[in-house]
Design a protein around this motif. Structure first.
Motif, short mmCIF file in Angstrom:
data_model
loop_
_atom_site.label_atom_id
_atom_site.label_comp_id
_atom_site.label_asym_id
_atom_site.label_seq_id
_atom_site.Cartn_x
_atom_site.Cartn_y
_atom_site.Cartn_z
N UNK A 17 8.23 -4.12 3.08
CA UNK A 17 8.67 -2.78 2.70
C UNK A 17 7.49 -1.81 2.63
N UNK A 18 6.36 -2.27 2.11
CA UNK A 18 5.16 -1.42 2.02
C UNK A 18 4.61 -1.12 3.41
N UNK A 19 4.61 -2.12 4.28
CA UNK A 19 4.14 -1.91 5.65
C UNK A 19 4.98 -0.85 6.36
N UNK A 20 6.30 -0.93 6.18
CA UNK A 20 7.20 0.02 6.83
C UNK A 20 6.98 1.43 6.29
N UNK A 21 6.86 1.54 4.98
CA UNK A 21 6.59 2.85 4.37
C UNK A 21 5.25 3.40 4.83
N UNK A 22 4.24 2.54 4.84
CA UNK A 22 2.91 2.94 5.28
C UNK A 22 2.94 3.46 6.72
N UNK A 23 3.73 2.78 7.56
CA UNK A 23 3.80 3.18 8.96
C UNK A 23 4.35 4.58 9.14
N UNK A 24 5.53 4.84 8.59
CA UNK A 24 6.14 6.16 8.86
C UNK A 24 5.55 7.28 8.03
N UNK A 25 5.13 6.97 6.80
CA UNK A 25 4.64 8.03 5.93
C UNK A 25 3.17 8.36 6.18
N UNK A 26 2.32 7.34 6.32
CA UNK A 26 0.88 7.57 6.44
C UNK A 26 0.37 7.49 7.88
N UNK A 27 0.78 6.47 8.62
CA UNK A 27 0.30 6.34 10.01
C UNK A 27 0.89 7.44 10.90
N UNK A 28 2.20 7.71 10.73
CA UNK A 28 2.88 8.68 11.58
C UNK A 28 3.06 10.04 10.91
N UNK A 29 2.90 10.07 9.59
CA UNK A 29 3.11 11.31 8.83
C UNK A 29 4.45 11.95 9.20
N UNK A 30 5.49 11.12 9.14
CA UNK A 30 6.81 11.54 9.64
C UNK A 30 7.79 11.74 8.49
N UNK A 43 13.23 9.41 11.04
CA UNK A 43 12.99 7.97 11.08
C UNK A 43 14.31 7.22 11.16
N UNK A 44 14.36 6.16 11.96
CA UNK A 44 15.45 5.20 11.89
C UNK A 44 14.85 3.80 11.74
N UNK A 45 15.58 2.92 11.08
CA UNK A 45 15.07 1.56 10.92
C UNK A 45 16.24 0.59 10.97
N UNK A 46 15.92 -0.70 11.19
CA UNK A 46 16.98 -1.70 11.22
C UNK A 46 16.46 -3.07 10.83
N UNK A 49 10.60 8.25 15.13
CA UNK A 49 9.89 7.10 14.56
C UNK A 49 10.90 5.98 14.31
N UNK A 50 10.61 4.78 14.86
CA UNK A 50 11.56 3.67 14.81
C UNK A 50 10.89 2.43 14.21
N UNK A 51 11.59 1.79 13.28
CA UNK A 51 11.08 0.59 12.62
C UNK A 51 12.08 -0.54 12.87
N UNK A 52 11.62 -1.60 13.54
CA UNK A 52 12.51 -2.69 13.95
C UNK A 52 12.08 -3.98 13.27
N UNK A 53 12.76 -4.32 12.17
CA UNK A 53 12.40 -5.49 11.36
C UNK A 53 13.31 -6.66 11.71
N UNK A 54 13.21 -7.12 12.94
CA UNK A 54 14.08 -8.21 13.39
C UNK A 54 13.46 -8.92 14.58
N UNK A 55 13.94 -10.13 14.81
CA UNK A 55 13.55 -10.95 15.95
C UNK A 55 14.82 -11.62 16.43
N UNK A 56 15.34 -11.19 17.58
CA UNK A 56 16.69 -11.55 17.99
C UNK A 56 16.75 -12.87 18.75
N UNK A 112 6.93 3.40 17.61
CA UNK A 112 7.73 2.22 17.30
C UNK A 112 6.89 1.18 16.56
N UNK A 113 7.41 0.73 15.42
CA UNK A 113 6.79 -0.36 14.67
C UNK A 113 7.66 -1.60 14.79
#
Length: 425
Positions: free
Chosen positions: A300-313, A318-321, A355-362, A406-407
């Motif tokens: 959860x922290x990594x995802x927040x860090x990505x869109x808020x700090x890395x991307x400043x978005x 943002x969309x995530x899944x 900005x897209x966050x994909x927390x899955x491995x299909x 994309x993360x």
């Protein structure tokens, strides 16, 4: 009359319009409908209500949408519309409820089917191995088995005396010819092939059909199909052309628009490291590891860090899944309303997202994979995973030729995307 999956009927022309996202598959379908003879009738099936509105608005033929009306449910409404010979637009969810009466009506009225995106053509029945064992060993008052199993695993219900009880759903599916047993431990509902054969012609609008379950389902039942792609000409408009696979695709354009996130040497830590294991972020892996609070909080922290700090978005872009079962526990801070289902298809609702966050491995359901393998149907699990990822990513701003960040912490999924963009898969 009981319609059975395993009865051979007429061959039907099935064309898979297998064309890259944004190439104009739905636009071709609308043009095809508009240019068709007055007497040609269509049933257009799509996953989303927004696409229903698009078809109604942009086609010259008059389309109706089945609605619940008093005591008449949507399926009855669909049947009435077919009996009236109307052009119909509806959803996957309703189409999956088809029965033998619906199939007979379609066949009598000579419809063309346009299926926007593939269907879920096989679903696991929630039933324990012990319950299946009990059912297999059950007999009626005369000592005859309640069910029998055919050579392809098809389940036949043998008694008419069973009115209600724990196995009522199983009885109904078996009587409809839609039920198979695998390995004496799992039962599956299969979409009836007869409905495809009831149409005069079938078009399926999708991408990477070779990696999708409906493709293997067609092969299981020896249903022939041809693949074509969509072309565009300023004079002709949209047209179908020879399918050339990745050779005929402009992936370079997507490569320039998709920015896959990698940590830089200046970062305090690598937020991709959590996904290095081959099965990291798979459904089973998350089931096991999300019991660990540290692991859950880190994602959860990594995802927040990505869109808020890395991307400043901003969150609105943002969309995530992740898998539905893990949505609640993995929701990144600020993104509760920005979840897009992992199986989302054919919708433009999120086209502003950059900005897209994909927390899955299909992975394909292992039992479904074994089921196909048991019938000598080979599946391409890497292509399956890639096609699912691409469908989800193309809900974002890339639909409008805008760049996206994309993360994807799963190394396996990230490499598949890289290989795709480099035309290696």
């Amino acid at each position: 009359m009981v319609t059975n999956l395993f009865i051979k009927r007429k061959e039907v022309s099935i064309t898979v319009v297998d064309s890259i996202m944004g190439s104009g598959k739905t636009s071709w379908a609308i043009q095809y409908i508009n240019e068709s003879p007055m007497a040609t009738k269509f049933i257009f099936i799509t996953p989303y209500l927004t696409e229903i509105e698009r078809i109604i608005e942009h086609t010259k033929k008059s389309f109706v949408q089945p609605e619940q009306n008093g005591k008449r449910n949507k399926l009855d409404s669909l049947k009435q519309a077919i009996a009236n010979g109307e052009n119909i637009v509806s959803t996957h969810a309703l189409f999956k409820k088809c029965d033998s009466e619906l199939i007979q009506l379609i066949e009598a009225e000579n419809y063309v089917l346009i299926l926007d995106e593939v269907l879920d053509t096989i679903d696991e029945i929630v039933m324990t191995k012990d319950d299946i064992k009990i059912l297999l060993n059950s007999t009626d008052d005369n000592g005859n088995p309640i069910i029998s199993i055919g050579t392809k695993g098809e389940v036949k219900w043998n008694t008419s005396e069973y009115d209600s009880g724990n196995y009522q759903t199983i009885r109904n599916l078996a009587n409809a010819g839609n039920l198979v047993l695998f390995d004496e431990s799992k039962m599956y509902w299969l979409f009836p092939t007869e409905i495809f054969k009831a149409f005069s012609e079938v078009f399926i609008l999708t991408y990477m059909f070779e990696g999708q379950i409906q493709c293997y389902y067609y092969r299981l039942f020896n249903m022939k199909f041809t693949c074509q792609s969509v072309g565009y000409d300023t004079k002709l408009g949209y047209y179908l052309t020879e399918y050339k696979g990745r050779i005929g695709e402009d992936r370079q354009r997507f490569k320039s628009l998709i920015n896959i996130y990698y940590s830089s040497p200046s970062d305090n830590r690598d937020i991709n490291k959590v996904g290095e294991k081959h099965n990291a972020f798979s459904k089973s892996y998350l089931n096991d590891n999300l019991k660990n609070k540290y692991y859950k909080d880190m994602i959860k922290k990594n995802s927040y860090n990505f869109y808020r700090h890395k991307m400043n978005c901003s969150t609105k872009y943002v969309i995530w899944t992740t898998f539905k079962d893990h949505q609640k526990v993995l929701t990144p801070r600020g993104l509760k309303k920005r979840f897009v289902p992992i199986n989302a298809r054919a919708t433009n609702e999120y086209a502003a997202a950059t900005t897209c966050i994909y927390l899955a491995n299909r992975y394909m359901n292992p039992m479904i994979k074994r089921f196909f393998h048991s019938h000598d149907i080979k599946v391409n699990e890497e292509l399956f995973a890639l096609s699912e990822l691409l469908q989800w990513l193309f809900r974002s701003a890339i639909r409008n030729d805008e760049p996206i960040d994309v993360y994807i912490p799963s190394e396996r999924m990230r490499i598949l995307l890289e290989m795709y963009l480099n035309n290696e898969i």
